[in-house]
Design a protein around this motif. Structure first.
Motif, PDB file in Angstrom:
ATOM      1  N   LEU A  30     -29.949 -25.939   5.895  1.00  8.66           N
ATOM      2  CA  LEU A  30     -29.712 -26.535   7.214  1.00  8.66           C
ATOM      3  C   LEU A  30     -30.056 -28.020   7.234  1.00  8.66           C
ATOM      4  CD1 LEU A  30     -31.078 -23.660   9.480  1.00  8.66           C
ATOM      5  CD2 LEU A  30     -28.693 -24.315   9.141  1.00  8.66           C
ATOM      6  N   GLY A  33     -27.439 -29.628   4.561  1.00  9.83           N
ATOM      7  CA  GLY A  33     -26.077 -29.443   5.043  1.00  9.83           C
ATOM      8  C   GLY A  33     -25.057 -29.714   3.949  1.00  9.83           C
ATOM      9  N   PRO A  34     -23.853 -30.122   4.362  1.00 12.71           N
ATOM     10  CA  PRO A  34     -22.796 -30.342   3.377  1.00 12.71           C
ATOM     11  C   PRO A  34     -23.024 -31.564   2.510  1.00 12.71           C
ATOM     12  CG  PRO A  34     -22.068 -30.966   5.570  1.00 12.71           C
ATOM     13  CD  PRO A  34     -23.419 -30.340   5.736  1.00 12.71           C
ATOM     14  N   VAL A 150     -17.267 -33.048  10.269  1.00 15.66           N
ATOM     15  CA  VAL A 150     -18.236 -32.106   9.685  1.00 15.66           C
ATOM     16  C   VAL A 150     -19.661 -32.615   9.869  1.00 15.66           C
ATOM     17  CG1 VAL A 150     -19.121 -31.205   7.485  1.00 15.66           C
ATOM     18  CG2 VAL A 150     -16.698 -31.000   8.041  1.00 15.66           C
ATOM     19  N   TRP A 151     -19.882 -33.938   9.653  1.00 22.22           N
ATOM     20  CA  TRP A 151     -21.252 -34.473   9.815  1.00 22.22           C
ATOM     21  C   TRP A 151     -21.734 -34.256  11.244  1.00 22.22           C
ATOM     22  CZ3 TRP A 151     -21.799 -34.320   5.134  1.00 22.22           C
ATOM     23  CH2 TRP A 151     -21.157 -35.104   4.195  1.00 22.22           C
ATOM     24  N   SER A 154     -22.393 -30.641  11.995  1.00 22.33           N
ATOM     25  CA  SER A 154     -23.606 -30.166  11.315  1.00 22.33           C
ATOM     26  C   SER A 154     -24.857 -30.430  12.148  1.00 22.33           C
ATOM     27  CB  SER A 154     -23.751 -30.834   9.941  1.00 22.33           C
ATOM     28  OG  SER A 154     -22.677 -30.460   9.113  1.00 22.33           O
ATOM     29  N   ALA A 157     -24.810 -27.606  14.611  1.00 20.22           N
ATOM     30  CA  ALA A 157     -24.853 -26.318  13.911  1.00 20.22           C
ATOM     31  C   ALA A 157     -26.252 -25.988  13.416  1.00 20.22           C
ATOM     32  CB  ALA A 157     -23.866 -26.331  12.739  1.00 20.22           C
ATOM     33  N   ALA A 158     -27.001 -27.028  12.992  1.00 15.31           N
ATOM     34  CA  ALA A 158     -28.338 -26.786  12.444  1.00 15.31           C
ATOM     35  C   ALA A 158     -29.316 -26.295  13.502  1.00 15.31           C
ATOM     36  CB  ALA A 158     -28.873 -28.066  11.798  1.00 15.31           C
ATOM     37  N   VAL A 166     -23.988 -20.288   9.999  1.00 14.47           N
ATOM     38  CA  VAL A 166     -23.832 -21.669   9.525  1.00 14.47           C
ATOM     39  C   VAL A 166     -24.021 -21.738   8.011  1.00 14.47           C
ATOM     40  CG1 VAL A 166     -24.801 -24.000   9.645  1.00 14.47           C
ATOM     41  CG2 VAL A 166     -24.572 -22.641  11.737  1.00 14.47           C
ATOM     42  N   TYR A 170     -21.198 -22.802   5.039  1.00 13.95           N
ATOM     43  CA  TYR A 170     -21.348 -23.778   3.960  1.00 13.95           C
ATOM     44  C   TYR A 170     -21.043 -23.126   2.610  1.00 13.95           C
ATOM     45  CZ  TYR A 170     -23.873 -26.885   7.199  1.00 13.95           C
ATOM     46  OH  TYR A 170     -24.219 -27.698   8.235  1.00 13.95           O
ATOM     47  N   ASN A 199     -13.206 -28.339   3.367  1.00 15.22           N
ATOM     48  CA  ASN A 199     -14.021 -28.920   4.440  1.00 15.22           C
ATOM     49  C   ASN A 199     -13.403 -28.681   5.812  1.00 15.22           C
ATOM     50  OD1 ASN A 199     -16.524 -30.630   3.632  1.00 15.22           O
ATOM     51  ND2 ASN A 199     -15.032 -30.920   1.978  1.00 15.22           N
ATOM     52  N   LEU A 206     -17.725 -24.001  11.752  1.00  8.79           N
ATOM     53  CA  LEU A 206     -18.836 -24.574  12.522  1.00  8.79           C
ATOM     54  C   LEU A 206     -18.447 -24.727  13.990  1.00  8.79           C
ATOM     55  CD1 LEU A 206     -20.180 -27.328  10.066  1.00  8.79           C
ATOM     56  CD2 LEU A 206     -21.064 -25.030  10.444  1.00  8.79           C
TER      57      LEU A 206
END
Length: 457
Positions: A30, A33-34, A150-151, A154, A157-158, A166, A170, A199, A206
């Motif tokens: 988490l 992340g990506p 995505v950033w 995230s 999502a975290a 989540v 990933y 992605n 997400l």
């Protein structure tokens, strides 16, 4: 994100043998992340493609292009302007019990990232990849756009209660990227589009979890970007921190002594790139520890402290909660330094074998050692910044981030000028300076917390 801290504490209370491993495993994914996972995927795609299609140049060019798509692609740098103000705005909405505005603001943040990024990235890529096919350029622009989203996704999502979903999102999306590359990744165009599709699927997953978590009456809002509500100090802090984190790589890429052209005007540094990315992977344990301590322990005491302030708690109680926050910060820093130190020592002992297995020349071992220490300092600096954001010390965090960017740029240039023996010291020394300064600032802020909490209202 205090909610995720509550969920992690629930796992720990199960008191099973694997509880601790599960807590830190979830925390690692988490928190990183990506960002870190994508580095691992890029490395795996490289090894798999070389094994399948031979050591052709497309694999390395793909890795460099994606590095740009992730870093310069400015997805991180450009969204760095938005991420911290957006996070603060969401925290304000939660505090005011306006959760129905979170989802429209999330879509608004993605919209703004694209509006800010496209005027920069389209002409930049057309200039950077002059002579390349339109299909290739469109693939890199599409990758940039999806990574920006995505950033931002995230961030939310975290903090979701569906954190297991989540983590699986990933894992599945990046596994898909690696497996698909085995069967279809025989050209740079195909590798780019495989990375983009993986992605895009991650983004859809997400978004589904975020939409499932928040209700909304309208689709999109950009209120947090309006002058009255926008936190410019946080925007500059995010921008200069990300610029600071990448400026040493850019300098190595474009310095004639250390970089070379890979594709069009795209440069890379065979000396610097692989050691720095391996060094970043080494901080995963430290990131997991910090994420858990911040979201589970510090957030709890932080809420108790400000609840006591708002509800007229006694001065003795307020001081107790402040002292407990200080103890948690000290404990977290000690834990990060000890655990990360052990990991680094193990890496130093096994680095020659790791380099041999990855076919990296042993010549770069010295650079890897200093970059690993630098990555540990960056983790510690990032941890202090996160606490300053919690304490609403936005301007001091902004000036520390600006100092990091300037020092890293100047000292990296100086280190290259001195010679190969000093490569990497610019990055590490700049972080040592700003981390030391940030610790002194944090200590001062915690000593004055009670005074400033009451007197600056």
């Amino acid at each position: 994100m205090a909610g995720i801290g509550f969920e992690l504490r629930k796992i720990l209370k199960e008191d099973r043998l694997l509880s601790l491993a599960k807590v830190y495993g979830y925390s690692a994914i988490l928190s990183s992340g990506p960002w870190v996972i994508s580095i691992i995927a890029i490395l795996l795609v490289g090894f798999v493609s070389i094994a399948n299609y031979g050591p052709n140049s497309d694999v390395y060019r793909f890795q460099v292009v994606i590095t740009y798509a992730i870093a310069l692609a400015s997805s991180l740098i450009i969204t760095g302007i938005i991420q911290l103000p957006f996070t603060r705005y969401i925290a304000d909405l939660v505090f005011k019990h306006k959760e129905d505005e979170i989802l429209p603001s999330f879509f608004g943040a993605i919209f703004l990232a694209w509006i800010l990024g496209l005027p920069f990235i389209v002409p930049f890529y057309l200039w950077m990849f002059e002579g390349e096919s339109l299909v290739f350029i469109m693939g890199t622009i599409a990758t940039f756009l999806v990574l920006c989203a995505v950033w931002i996704a995230s961030i939310l999502a975290a903090s979701l209660k569906y954190y297991k979903g989540v983590v699986w999102s990933y894992f599945i999306s990046y596994t898909l990227i690696v497996i698909t590359s085995i069967f279809f990744g025989d050209s740079i165009e195909k590798l780019i589009y495989i990375f983009f599709i993986g992605n895009a699927l991650l983004l859809v997953a997400l978004m589904t979890l975020i939409i499932k978590s928040y209700n909304a009456t309208i689709f999109l809002k950009v209120d947090f970007f309006l002058a009255k509500n926008f936190y410019w100090s946080l925007a500059f802090a995010g921008l200069f921190y990300n610029l600071g984190a990448w400026i040493d790589k850019i300098i190595f890429w474009y310095n004639p002594a250390t970089g070379y052209a890979v594709l069009g005007r795209l440069h890379a540094s065979i000396v610097y790139d692989m050691p720095i990315f391996l060094a970043y992977l080494s901080i995963l344990p430290g990131m997991a520890i910090f994420f858990f301590r911040l979201e589970a322990d510090f957030a709890e005491k932080y809420e108790l402290y400000y609840d006591a302030v708002r509800n007229g708690g006694s001065l003795k109680l307020i001081r107790i909660y402040r002292d407990e926050m200080v103890n948690i910060i000290r404990h977290a820093m000690h834990e990060i330094i000890i655990i990360q130190g052990i990991v680094d020592i193990m890496l130093f002992l096994t680095a020659p074998q790791i380099f041999a297995a990855l076919n990296i020349p042993q010549l770069y071992l010295g650079l890897f050692y200093i970059l690993t220490i630098g990555a540990m300092l960056q983790l510690a600096f990032m941890s202090v910044l996160a606490i300053l954001y919690y304490l609403d010390r936005k301007k001091v965090a902004m000036w520390l981030s600006i100092a990091f960017f300037i020092l890293n740029a100047l000292l990296t240039l100086l280190s290259i000028d001195i010679g190969p023996a000093m490569y990497g010291y610019g990055y590490a020394v700049s972080l040592l300076i700003v981390f030391t300064a940030s610790i002194l600032v944090l200590r001062n802020q915690m000593e004055r917390l009670n005074y400033e909490t009451f007197m600056l209202q």
